[in-house]
Design a protein around this motif. Structure first.
Motif, PDB file in Angstrom:
ATOM      1  N   ASP A 282      24.537 -22.057 -40.781  1.00 56.03           N
ATOM      2  CA  ASP A 282      24.177 -23.466 -40.619  1.00 56.03           C
ATOM      3  C   ASP A 282      23.370 -23.675 -39.338  1.00 56.03           C
ATOM      4  O   ASP A 282      22.468 -24.491 -39.278  1.00 56.03           O
ATOM      5  CB  ASP A 282      25.450 -24.325 -40.553  1.00 56.03           C
ATOM      6  N   GLY A 283      23.741 -22.916 -38.317  1.00 53.47           N
ATOM      7  CA  GLY A 283      23.097 -23.101 -37.024  1.00 53.47           C
ATOM      8  C   GLY A 283      21.641 -22.686 -36.998  1.00 53.47           C
ATOM      9  O   GLY A 283      20.889 -23.126 -36.143  1.00 53.47           O
TER      10      GLY A 283
ATOM     11  N   LEU B 187      18.171 -37.070 -35.995  1.00 55.33           N
ATOM     12  CA  LEU B 187      18.749 -35.733 -35.900  1.00 55.33           C
ATOM     13  C   LEU B 187      20.273 -35.809 -35.967  1.00 55.33           C
ATOM     14  O   LEU B 187      20.918 -35.047 -36.681  1.00 55.33           O
ATOM     15  CB  LEU B 187      18.298 -35.086 -34.580  1.00 55.33           C
TER      16      LEU B 187
ATOM     17  N   GLN C 236      25.285 -35.133 -38.937  1.00 59.22           N
ATOM     18  CA  GLN C 236      26.539 -35.742 -39.377  1.00 59.22           C
ATOM     19  C   GLN C 236      26.705 -35.572 -40.887  1.00 59.22           C
ATOM     20  O   GLN C 236      27.789 -35.266 -41.377  1.00 59.22           O
ATOM     21  CB  GLN C 236      26.565 -37.237 -38.998  1.00 59.22           C
ATOM     22  N   TYR C 237      25.595 -35.744 -41.612  1.00 58.87           N
ATOM     23  CA  TYR C 237      25.629 -35.579 -43.060  1.00 58.87           C
ATOM     24  C   TYR C 237      26.112 -34.170 -43.412  1.00 58.87           C
ATOM     25  O   TYR C 237      27.003 -33.974 -44.234  1.00 58.87           O
ATOM     26  CB  TYR C 237      24.240 -35.817 -43.665  1.00 58.87           C
ATOM     27  N   HIS C 238      25.531 -33.203 -42.732  1.00 56.25           N
ATOM     28  CA  HIS C 238      25.907 -31.811 -42.992  1.00 56.25           C
ATOM     29  C   HIS C 238      27.381 -31.568 -42.666  1.00 56.25           C
ATOM     30  O   HIS C 238      28.120 -30.966 -43.447  1.00 56.25           O
ATOM     31  CB  HIS C 238      25.025 -30.881 -42.150  1.00 56.25           C
TER      32      HIS C 238
ATOM     33  N   TRP D   5      13.962 -39.972 -45.798  1.00 55.40           N
ATOM     34  CA  TRP D   5      15.363 -40.367 -45.963  1.00 55.40           C
ATOM     35  C   TRP D   5      15.541 -40.997 -47.336  1.00 55.40           C
ATOM     36  O   TRP D   5      14.860 -41.954 -47.681  1.00 55.40           O
ATOM     37  CB  TRP D   5      15.773 -41.337 -44.867  1.00 55.40           C
TER      38      TRP D   5
ATOM     39  N   GLU E 194      34.060 -30.085 -48.264  1.00 57.99           N
ATOM     40  CA  GLU E 194      34.206 -28.843 -49.020  1.00 57.99           C
ATOM     41  C   GLU E 194      35.474 -28.105 -48.599  1.00 57.99           C
ATOM     42  O   GLU E 194      36.237 -27.610 -49.442  1.00 57.99           O
ATOM     43  CB  GLU E 194      32.979 -27.967 -48.773  1.00 57.99           C
TER      44      GLU E 194
ATOM     45  N   TRP F  22      21.738 -29.410 -46.373  1.00 58.31           N
ATOM     46  CA  TRP F  22      22.984 -28.929 -46.969  1.00 58.31           C
ATOM     47  C   TRP F  22      22.721 -28.239 -48.312  1.00 58.31           C
ATOM     48  O   TRP F  22      23.215 -27.135 -48.565  1.00 58.31           O
ATOM     49  CB  TRP F  22      23.939 -30.112 -47.140  1.00 58.31           C
TER      50      TRP F  22
ATOM     51  N   ALA G 198      22.708 -26.593 -31.581  1.00 59.20           N
ATOM     52  CA  ALA G 198      21.834 -26.612 -32.746  1.00 59.20           C
ATOM     53  C   ALA G 198      20.811 -27.738 -32.637  1.00 59.20           C
ATOM     54  O   ALA G 198      19.638 -27.579 -32.967  1.00 59.20           O
ATOM     55  CB  ALA G 198      22.666 -26.766 -34.022  1.00 59.20           C
TER      56      ALA G 198
ATOM     57  N   ALA H 167      30.856 -23.782 -37.511  1.00 59.62           N
ATOM     58  CA  ALA H 167      29.895 -23.141 -38.414  1.00 59.62           C
ATOM     59  C   ALA H 167      28.462 -23.498 -38.047  1.00 59.62           C
ATOM     60  O   ALA H 167      27.537 -22.729 -38.252  1.00 59.62           O
ATOM     61  CB  ALA H 167      30.181 -23.546 -39.859  1.00 59.62           C
ATOM     62  N   LEU H 168      28.309 -24.698 -37.494  1.00 57.47           N
ATOM     63  CA  LEU H 168      26.972 -25.117 -37.093  1.00 57.47           C
ATOM     64  C   LEU H 168      26.562 -24.480 -35.760  1.00 57.47           C
ATOM     65  O   LEU H 168      25.461 -24.669 -35.268  1.00 57.47           O
ATOM     66  CB  LEU H 168      26.951 -26.652 -36.986  1.00 57.47           C
TER      67      LEU H 168
ATOM     68  N   ALA I 247      33.800 -27.008 -39.387  1.00 61.10           N
ATOM     69  CA  ALA I 247      32.431 -27.380 -39.732  1.00 61.10           C
ATOM     70  C   ALA I 247      31.526 -27.346 -38.498  1.00 61.10           C
ATOM     71  O   ALA I 247      30.387 -26.872 -38.545  1.00 61.10           O
ATOM     72  CB  ALA I 247      32.406 -28.769 -40.366  1.00 61.10           C
TER      73      ALA I 247
ATOM     74  N   ARG J 164      24.973 -41.305 -50.119  1.00 61.68           N
ATOM     75  CA  ARG J 164      24.731 -41.555 -48.703  1.00 61.68           C
ATOM     76  C   ARG J 164      23.284 -41.250 -48.414  1.00 61.68           C
ATOM     77  O   ARG J 164      22.614 -40.562 -49.174  1.00 61.68           O
ATOM     78  CB  ARG J 164      25.636 -40.639 -47.862  1.00 61.68           C
TER      79      ARG J 164
ATOM     80  N   GLU K  47      22.055 -38.125 -37.337  1.00 63.35           N
ATOM     81  CA  GLU K  47      22.473 -38.508 -38.687  1.00 63.35           C
ATOM     82  C   GLU K  47      22.378 -37.322 -39.644  1.00 63.35           C
ATOM     83  O   GLU K  47      23.246 -37.107 -40.491  1.00 63.35           O
ATOM     84  CB  GLU K  47      21.627 -39.684 -39.199  1.00 63.35           C
ATOM     85  N   GLU K  48      21.308 -36.552 -39.493  1.00 64.18           N
ATOM     86  CA  GLU K  48      21.131 -35.383 -40.360  1.00 64.18           C
ATOM     87  C   GLU K  48      22.286 -34.407 -40.164  1.00 64.18           C
ATOM     88  O   GLU K  48      22.844 -33.880 -41.133  1.00 64.18           O
ATOM     89  CB  GLU K  48      19.794 -34.691 -40.042  1.00 64.18           C
TER      90      GLU K  48
ATOM     91  N   ASP L  81      29.813 -33.667 -42.562  1.00 66.97           N
ATOM     92  CA  ASP L  81      30.714 -34.330 -43.507  1.00 66.97           C
ATOM     93  C   ASP L  81      30.805 -33.557 -44.820  1.00 66.97           C
ATOM     94  O   ASP L  81      31.889 -33.416 -45.388  1.00 66.97           O
ATOM     95  CB  ASP L  81      30.234 -35.773 -43.767  1.00 66.97           C
ATOM     96  N   ARG L  82      29.652 -33.071 -45.291  1.00 64.10           N
ATOM     97  CA  ARG L  82      29.689 -32.298 -46.548  1.00 64.10           C
ATOM     98  C   ARG L  82      30.537 -31.041 -46.395  1.00 64.10           C
ATOM     99  O   ARG L  82      31.328 -30.678 -47.247  1.00 64.10           O
ATOM    100  CB  ARG L  82      28.271 -31.901 -46.976  1.00 64.10           C
ATOM    101  N   LYS L  83      30.335 -30.391 -45.252  1.00 67.30           N
ATOM    102  CA  LYS L  83      31.084 -29.159 -44.993  1.00 67.30           C
ATOM    103  C   LYS L  83      32.583 -29.462 -44.909  1.00 67.30           C
ATOM    104  O   LYS L  83      33.412 -28.738 -45.471  1.00 67.30           O
ATOM    105  CB  LYS L  83      30.587 -28.535 -43.676  1.00 67.30           C
TER     106      LYS L  83
END
Lengths: 353, 111
Positions: free
Chosen positions: B46-47, A28, A33-35, B66, A42, B28, A67, A60-61, A57, B73, A30-31, A37-39
């Motif tokens: 996002d939330g 969770l 963190q990925y989001h 994954w 951007e 994403w 979350a 926004a979450l 970012a 990544r 990692e998922e 980082d992408r945000k």
């Protein structure tokens, strides 16, 4: 994927969420963190400075921890979901199995409980005297299909007619079945529990109305529909209108004439026989059950429970013997309804369960 | 144009299932794609996206894996299960019934 494989794999998943919670939490993180980082990327590409982009970012979450917590809540939902699925599956199986009625060996009468017993089970908190005349003479009847493991099976209209005619230990028997109506009042609509009953029900139970009258034998057959309502409904929906008797009301859009109001202490059917809903509610409306010729001839259309009053000097044991005799007779006379046992065993709920 | 309306309760599930019926995606990408194809009208916060994904996964309608993503990544890709495909059909049918009904009401002429 078959049903069994499916529950096997879901059992594994269940196990996973219990024992591999640590791994799931890392996934969770990692998922998310990925989001994030992408945000962030951007926003940076759009010219926002890095620290601000990171913060934006996260905002926004909706707060990362919150979350995450909502996701973890979802993991717990699996239990609920599977339970619901199992229930749905069970109901579907029952509906699909035609053997439900066909295969059954009819065994009548062993499931007789004196109404006092049922009442004390269901309504023990109220501890009030039974609201009926001579309650010790009253019995509630249902049937059992022994080889199907089914008890509490109701009766069809034809079966009720047989019971009334042929069971000599019963002074009388009345039928009742579940119904519901929409009652519109004061610009709102209530869904009210009702019972479709045979007209002799009130006489059999021996309770007089508070206002007006109860049913007579002609009430179920006339064009004009009549209804008896409870005191609680009378107060709640009709403002305790003293001129309610004779007034026309609409139930689920149909006109009915109110002929009587039952006192509040009168409770029937006992909530146990109102099968819908998480909390059984008491019936507040009684109408004469209308039985079409088609229904009368459909011996396996079972919708009625039966309340009977033992004749003077008769015991429950005598009634049980009578019922057994009638059950045997039905099996002989209507083998296609009660006796057939030749469909594949895989279609019967008792062997698949 | 006025502010994009909040998503109706339950429609987010339908949208996610539909997105994933096209191809497996990570969270994403789902959010991006939804925004794109709806010309910015549908913006999922996002939330609320991730809890919805996890709920759908728990329901067995989608599954996760994954895999390396387009920026090299590791990302969590979701895809539709067979059960999810059935669920999508059901929800889509419900949705078109509902939206048709609303459309019919809106087309009534005022006098």
């Amino acid at each position: 994927m078959g049903r069994w494989e499916q529950s096997f794999s879901s059992a594994i998943l269940r196990g996973r969420s219990l024992f591999r919670r640590g791994q799931m939490n890392r996934d969770l993180t990692e998922e998310f963190q990925y989001h994030l980082d992408r945000k962030t990327d951007e926003l940076v590409a759009a010219g926002v400075p890095l620290p601000e982009a990171r913060r934006a970012a996260q905002i926004a979450l909706g707060g990362v921890e919150q979350a995450k917590e909502e996701c973890r809540d979802a993991w717990g939902l699996r239990w609920v979901h599977e339970l619901a699925q199992d229930v749905r599956y069970g109901t579907r199986l029952l509906r699909k199995a035609p053997g439900f009625t066909l295969s059954a060996i009819c065994m009548l009468g062993t499931a007789i409980g004196a109404i006092a017993f049922v009442f004390s089970l269901v309504d023990s908190t109220l501890l009030r005297p039974l609201p009926f005349r001579d309650p010790s003479q009253l019995v509630v009847l249902s049937q059992q299909f022994a080889n199907q493991n089914l008890s509490d099976v109701p009766f069809s209209a034809a079966e009720v007619a047989d019971l009334r005619e042929q069971i000599k230990t019963l002074a009388d028997a009345a039928a009742f079945r579940h119904a519901e109506f929409n009652v519109v009042h004061d610009d709102t609509a209530d869904r009210v529990i009702a019972a479709g009953v045979s007209p002799n029900l009130f006489d059999l139970l021996g309770v007089a109305p508070l206002l007006g009258r109860t049913f007579n034998s002609a009430d179920g057959t006339r064009e004009e529909r009549v209804v008896v309502i409870s005191e609680t409904l009378w107060r709640r929906c009709f403002a305790a209108d003293s001129a309610i008797v004779g007034r026309q009301i609409r139930l689920s859009g149909r006109p009915f004439i109110v002929i009587g109001v039952m006192p509040e202490r009168f409770r029937f059917p006992l909530p146990r026989y109102n099968l819908r809903g998480p909390v059984p509610r008491a019936a507040e409306i009684w109408t004469p059950a209308r039985i079409s010729p088609e229904e009368m001839s459909a011996r396996s259309a079972r919708t009625f429970y039966v309340v009977g009053r033992l004749g003077n000097n008769f015991e429950v044991a005598g009634l049980a013997a009578d019922l057994k005799r009638l059950g045997d007779e039905w099996t002989n006379r209507f083998p296609q309804v009660y006796g057939k046992k030749t469909f594949p065993s895989s279609a019967s709920p008792s062997t698949r369960r | 144009m006025s502010k994009p309306p909040d998503l109706l309760q339950g429609t987010l599930d339908l949208l996610i299932l539909k997105m994933l019926a096209l191809e497996p995606m990570h969270g994403w990408a789902i959010g991006r794609r939804l925004k794109q194809v709806s010309s910015d009208v549908l913006q999922v916060s996002d939330g609320s996206l991730y809890p919805a994904l996890h709920k759908l996964e728990q329901a067995g309608w989608i599954k996760a894996e994954w895999k390396p993503s387009e920026n090299n990544r590791r990302a969590k890709f979701y895809s539709l299960t067979r059960l999810g495909r059935k669920q999508l059909q059901m929800e889509a049918a419900d949705w078109s019934r509902l939206s048709n009904a609303i459309l019919q009401v809106m087309e009534l002429k005022e006098t």
